[in-house]
Scaffold this active site. Structure first.
Site, PDB file in Angstrom:
ATOM      1  N   GLY A  10       0.846  -1.209   0.000  1.00  9.09           N
ATOM      2  CA  GLY A  10       0.000   0.000   0.000  1.00  9.09           C
ATOM      3  C   GLY A  10       0.870   1.245   0.000  1.00  9.09           C
ATOM      4  O   GLY A  10       0.616   2.203   0.725  1.00  9.09           O
ATOM      5  N   ALA A  11       1.926   1.216  -0.854  1.00 12.65           N
ATOM      6  CA  ALA A  11       2.958   2.255  -0.787  1.00 12.65           C
ATOM      7  C   ALA A  11       2.682   3.457  -1.687  1.00 12.65           C
ATOM      8  O   ALA A  11       3.508   4.364  -1.766  1.00 12.65           O
ATOM      9  CB  ALA A  11       4.310   1.640  -1.147  1.00 12.65           C
ATOM     10  N   ASN A  12       1.537   3.476  -2.368  1.00 10.36           N
ATOM     11  CA  ASN A  12       1.283   4.597  -3.285  1.00 10.36           C
ATOM     12  C   ASN A  12       0.545   5.749  -2.615  1.00 10.36           C
ATOM     13  O   ASN A  12       0.334   6.791  -3.238  1.00 10.36           O
ATOM     14  CB  ASN A  12       0.480   4.122  -4.503  1.00 10.36           C
ATOM     15  N   GLY A  14      -0.897   7.729   1.390  1.00 11.94           N
ATOM     16  CA  GLY A  14      -0.969   7.833   2.844  1.00 11.94           C
ATOM     17  C   GLY A  14       0.281   7.407   3.590  1.00 11.94           C
ATOM     18  O   GLY A  14       1.404   7.791   3.245  1.00 11.94           O
ATOM     19  N   GLY A  16       1.723   4.485   3.877  1.00 14.62           N
ATOM     20  CA  GLY A  16       2.636   3.599   3.146  1.00 14.62           C
ATOM     21  C   GLY A  16       3.597   4.381   2.269  1.00 14.62           C
ATOM     22  O   GLY A  16       4.795   4.053   2.203  1.00 14.62           O
ATOM     23  N   SER A 139      -4.471  -0.885  14.094  1.00 14.44           N
ATOM     24  CA  SER A 139      -5.160   0.376  14.390  1.00 14.44           C
ATOM     25  C   SER A 139      -5.740   0.316  15.794  1.00 14.44           C
ATOM     26  O   SER A 139      -6.052  -0.776  16.308  1.00 14.44           O
ATOM     27  CB  SER A 139      -6.295   0.577  13.387  1.00 14.44           C
ATOM     28  N   TYR A 166     -13.940  -3.620   9.830  1.00 15.00           N
ATOM     29  CA  TYR A 166     -12.600  -3.006   9.873  1.00 15.00           C
ATOM     30  C   TYR A 166     -11.947  -3.241  11.240  1.00 15.00           C
ATOM     31  O   TYR A 166     -10.784  -3.645  11.329  1.00 15.00           O
ATOM     32  CB  TYR A 166     -12.719  -1.507   9.568  1.00 15.00           C
TER      33      TYR A 166
END
Ligand SMILES: NC(=O)c1ccc[n+]([C@@H]2O[C@H](COP(=O)([O-])OP(=O)(O)OC[C@H]3O[C@@H](n4cnc5c(N)ncnc54)[C@H](OP(=O)(O)O)[C@@H]3O)[C@@H](O)[C@H]2O)c1
Length: 283
Positions: A10-12, A14, A16, A139, A166
């Site tokens: 998820g590095a693209n 926020g 990440g 979280s 979630y």
């Protein structure tokens, strides 16, 4: 972090993206794992510009597909012989109940099975590269769960509530981290997890209701750079050498939801995850 290889999922966007940038600035070779080529390439270019580094790679994986995770692992192992840091960071909030191509509820599949499947399949490389570190982004949403309902992971026997799905997935991140850390004792691979804080990102804002929270997030949330700090700390700090099976927030150890320590529940989640992913635990 020179000569170290790190994966950030998820590095693209926020947290990440901020994590990948910081690791690259620290000298690591960072493999950015993203689901969308266009968004991934945009983030890669932005990070390369700021970090002015060529030690970045973009690889694609959709964590909503077990097949895609298996393919990613094969490609990664063809390309790389070592892995020093694995940061499972990707995550989503899914307003509407949906199932993946493997007929698994999407939040559970992406947020929990995505971490589980990727990690288990990379354990051999992590072991060969030890000392190595696994960092799972959870979280504070984990505290909201009062009763575990692992059997009904697909939410077929109850109403689907998107925040509950979630919250459960984020509690599972911690339960998975704790049991994995125990199973990896003696391997020199550490496993820790964290709450990044309330961070101004796009998570959950892909739907109308959560968009209403945007002003709150803008007012109260910290920047993605700040949100990435604990991930970076757990992944790189000499103070964390040998430290395993902990839950952190703001670079300090915290107590998670006490349900996270339920050994029977940890095992139940583990066995269910093995069955759903069709994997075996070999170390
Ligand atoms: N922001 C907060 O306040 C907060 C608080 C507590 C915990 N967290 C945790 O922090 C982590 C990062 O979240 P964030 O706030 O940075 O959110 P974000 O800005 O929405 O980033 C989430 C990342 O995960 C990726 N992703 C989502 N579904 C995916 C899939 N099926 N396959 C591959 N990648 C997928 C997204 O890709 P796309 O861009 O393609 O969608 C994006 O890169 C999550 O694990 C979240 O639970 C966040």
């Amino acid at each position: 972090m020179k000569n170290k290889i790190a994966i950030v999922t998820g590095a693209n966007a926020g947290i990440g993206k901020a994590t990948a940038l910081k690791l690259a600035e620290m000298g690591a070779h960072v493999v950015m794992v993203c689901r969308n080529k266009k968004r991934g390439e945009k983030a890669l270019l932005e990070i390369q510009e700021i970090a002015n580094k060529k030690n970045l790679d973009l690889m694609l994986c959709d964590f909503a597909s077990l097949k895609s995770i298996n393919n990613f692992v094969k490609e990664f192992k063809n390309k790389y012989q070592r892995l020093d840091v694995l940061i499972n960071n990707h995550g989503l909030v899914s307003l509407i109940k949906s199932k993946t191509e493997e007929k698994i509820e999407t939040t559970f599949a992406v947020n929990h099975l995505g971490y589980f499947s990727l990690t288990l399949q990379l354990l051999d490389v992590l072991k060969a590269s030890a000392p190595s570190r696994i960092v799972n982004v959870s979280s504070s949403a984990n505290y909201r769960i009062r009763k575990l309902e692992i059997d009904d992971y697909n939410c077929d026997k109850r109403n689907y509530q998107f925040m509950k799905a979630y919250q459960e997935s984020k509690l599972y991140n911690i339960m998975f981290s704790f049991l994995l850390a125990e199973k990896l004792q003696g391997t020199n691979i550490t496993v820790n997890c964290l709450h990044p804080g309330f961070v101004k990102t796009q998570i959950g804002l892909n739907n109308f209701f959560l968009k209403l929270l945007t002003p709150l997030a803008k007012y109260k949330g910290v920047t993605p750079d700040e949100g990435a700090r604990t991930s970076i700390y757990l992944a790189t700090s000499p103070e964390m050498e040998g430290v395993t099976s902990k839950y952190y927030h703001k670079m300090k150890e915290r107590d998670p939801n006490k349900l996270a320590f339920d050994k029977e529940a940890q095992k139940k989640l583990w066995n269910l995850s093995l069955k759903l992913t069709n994997l075996q635990f070999n170390i």
